[in-house]
Write an enzyme that holds these catalytic residues in place. Structure first.
Site, PDB file in Angstrom:
ATOM      1  N   CYS A 147      -1.062  -2.692  -1.427  1.00  0.00           N
ATOM      2  CA  CYS A 147      -1.404  -1.715  -0.380  1.00  0.00           C
ATOM      3  C   CYS A 147      -2.785  -1.118  -0.602  1.00  0.00           C
ATOM      4  CB  CYS A 147      -0.432  -0.546  -0.414  1.00  0.00           C
ATOM      5  SG  CYS A 147       1.224  -0.968   0.016  1.00  0.00           S
TER       6      CYS A 147
ATOM      7  N   VAL B  55      -5.603  -0.860   2.135  1.00  0.00           N
ATOM      8  CA  VAL B  55      -5.958   0.410   2.764  1.00  0.00           C
ATOM      9  C   VAL B  55      -7.476   0.592   2.782  1.00  0.00           C
ATOM     10  CG1 VAL B  55      -5.854   2.925   2.460  1.00  0.00           C
ATOM     11  CG2 VAL B  55      -3.779   1.580   2.321  1.00  0.00           C
TER      12      VAL B  55
HETATM   13  S1  SF4 Z   1       2.249   0.293  -3.492  1.00  0.00           S
HETATM   14 FE1  SF4 Z   1       2.431  -1.256  -1.877  1.00  0.00          FE
HETATM   15  S2  SF4 Z   1       2.052  -3.210  -2.879  1.00  0.00           S
HETATM   16 FE2  SF4 Z   1       2.462  -1.716  -4.491  1.00  0.00          FE
HETATM   17  S3  SF4 Z   1       4.668  -1.938  -4.880  1.00  0.00           S
HETATM   18 FE3  SF4 Z   1       4.399  -0.276  -3.387  1.00  0.00          FE
HETATM   19  S4  SF4 Z   1       4.621  -1.256  -1.364  1.00  0.00           S
HETATM   20 FE4  SF4 Z   1       4.244  -2.892  -2.889  1.00  0.00          FE
END
Ligand code: SF4
Length: 523
Positions: A153, A157
């Site tokens: 993510c 982002v």
């Molecule tokens: S932050 Fe995003 S990529 Fe990382 S474990 Fe959580 S949902 Fe998955």
């Protein structure tokens, strides 16, 4: 304390000892500011009502106990299916620790996967520098033939551009120009682990074939390509190999992590083992066709195969249960001209025999189920074939088209008319459903055990036992070795379901002198 050098105990039963109970009690009293037990019980009871269910289903901005995982987790499993390939996640270290433990706990195997550990500075300035060092270090330390990159993510982002970063890593001389680094953007705030698998798979196909299509001709190598999708039952890879072997079909399994996820304990650590080779991927456009065993979860890859390879990517449902295994084998036979051998016809006959033998116990039994789109679709189909009744059919990540297809399947069978299908829903929704409209059993991954606990808490007559089929299964051992596909898989699932019914019957009839007139051996 009851724990001494002579009597080392694990957390269970250690925390049942009086001194631990006392210390836990004090902690609750002094620090937790708990509500009174009567209030907790009153609230619990309310959460089991229809009134609460309506509020629960009106919930919009909160997921509780999701029936899915995030995209890069799927991308990592996909990368593990290719020979000497290191999964590399551009993003946060913690995410990758989670993916590795998730797979460790399910497969009981070490899982090699690296991250370039983006932290605060990378979040502000972008993660290109992390990638320069990360790719160079991963290649030097772990010596893979290919590094497959996905994202967390955090990288998504801030909008890190993998194509540009990987090209710049080459330009700056951190990795050679011709070193294979396929990649896929896997933003976790959309889709699920199955989307991530699909994205990574498409990324690998794209990397090795997009610019080398000249001279490729559909059917010229006489092979069939098989694509498993996000598949976590090792037996499923093996049963497809076996069935195609018995049919004497020439095929390529595009993505096969069975070896690396099942290495022997013989004193040698294998970071890489087995897997689809790069040459097989490069050659794949020359195949007769590519069959996707999880077609609902392979949308992007299927589009690539149709659009770039110009193969038909024939429609096949997941080969689960009787009819869809028939369909799969007949499609293979039609495409390759190879007949279905007597050995598979016999195996089919044995499955039909088993289905007939167990029919009386499964007929009319109600099952709620959840999991990945193709699994839930296949399982629903098989339950209907068995004369069982799927009541609540839930897939967190499926789309409207999938929902409509399952609903059509349910209404097409007398056993499915009372079934309801839910998408975009989680296991907290499922909890409400099984309280207000109780099925006999719940089928799904380990997370359903909280639903079993909660239903039991309301009273034995409300308990909905969990039958563990799906991913992940953390709290039982070695079930990932089992098979759910093909006639063999149907036999395993049938055995699992009918014995759960019989186990339950025993449980309900072993009261001495009260219910044991049905506690018999004649089953
Ligand atoms: S932050 Fe995003 S990529 Fe990382 S474990 Fe959580 S949902 Fe998955």
């Amino acid at each position: 304390m009851s724990q001494t050098v002579e009597t080392i105990k694990p957390s269970y039963p250690l925390f049942r000892d009086a001194d631990y109970k006392e210390s836990l009690g004090k902690k609750q009293e002094m620090f937790e500011e708990r509500h009174p037990m009567a209030k907790i019980q009153e609230t619990f009871e309310w959460t089991t009502t229809k009134e609460y269910q309506e509020l629960n289903f009106a919930r919009e901005s909160l997921t509780v106990n999701p029936a899915k995982a995030c995209q890069p987790l799927g991308a990592v499993l996909c990368a593990l299916g290719f020979a000497k390939t290191l999964p590399y996640v551009h993003g946060s270290q913690g995410c990758v620790a989670y993916f590795r433990t998730y797979f460790n706990r399910h497969f009981k195997e070490p899982v090699s996967c690296v991250s370039d550990s983006m932290t605060e500075d990378a979040a502000v300035f972008g993660g290109q520098k992390n990638m320069f060092d990360g790719l160079a270090n991963a290649k030097a330390l772990y010596k893979p033939d290919m590094i497959a990159v996905s994202t967390t993510c955090m990288a998504e982002v801030i909008g890190d551009d993998l194509n540009a970063f990987i090209n710049n890593t080459r330009k700056e001389g951190h990795i050679p120009d011709d070193y294979p680094v396929p990649f896929a953007h896997t933003p976790s705030f959309v889709g699920s682990h199955t989307t991530g698998w699909d994205n990574m798979f498409e990324g690998i196909l794209r990397y090795f074939t997009l610019n080398t299509m000249e001279g490729k001709e559909v059917g010229s190598n006489g092979k069939l390509n098989i694509v498993p999708g996000f598949e976590t039952y090792l037996g499923n890879y093996r049963v497809i190999h076996r069935m195609l072997g018995e049919m004497d079909v020439d095929y390529s399994f595009l993505c096969d992590p069975t070896e690396v996820l099942d290495t022997p304990a013989d004193g040698e650590f294998r970071m890489y083992a087995g897997g689809t080779t790069m040459d097989e991927v490069k050659e794949a456009p020359n195949a007769i066709d590519t069959l996707f065993l999880q077609q609902w979860q392979s949308v992007k890859s299927k589009k690539f195969v149709k659009g770039t390879w110009k193969q038909p990517a024939a429609e096949v449902e997941i080969p689960m249960g009787l009819e869809w295994t028939d369909d799969f084998l007949m499609k293979v036979s039609e495409l390759t001209g190879k007949p279905i051998p007597e050995s598979l016809a016999k195996e089919r006959g044995r499955l039909v025999d088993m289905m007939t033998d167990s029919h009386a116990w499964l007929h009319g039994k109600k099952f709620a189920l959840y999991g990945d789109a193709d699994f839930v679709m296949g399982m629903t189909k098989f339950l209907l074939e068995l004369g069982a009744e799927p009541t609540h059919v839930l897939c967190h990540h499926a789309n409207k088209r999938w929902k409509k297809a399952v609903e059509e399947m349910l209404t097409g069978s007398p056993y499915g008319v009372n079934g309801k299908v839910y998408t975009g829903a989680d296991l907290w929704h499922m909890r409400s459903l099984v309280f207000t409209d109780k099925p006999d059993f719940l089928i799904g991954n380990s997370y359903g055990k909280f639903i079993q606990r909660d239903t039991l808490h309301k009273g034995k007559e409300f308990e909905v036992p969990l039958i563990r089929i799906g991913f992940p299964i953390f709290d039982r051992h070695h079930m990932h070795r089992d098979t759910t596909l093909g006639y063999e898989g149907a036999m395993y699932m049938l055995k699992t379901l009918v014995n759960a019914v019989l186990e339950r019957l025993d449980e309900e009839t072993r009261g001495m002198g009260t219910t044991d007139y049905n506690y018999d051996l004649i089953r």
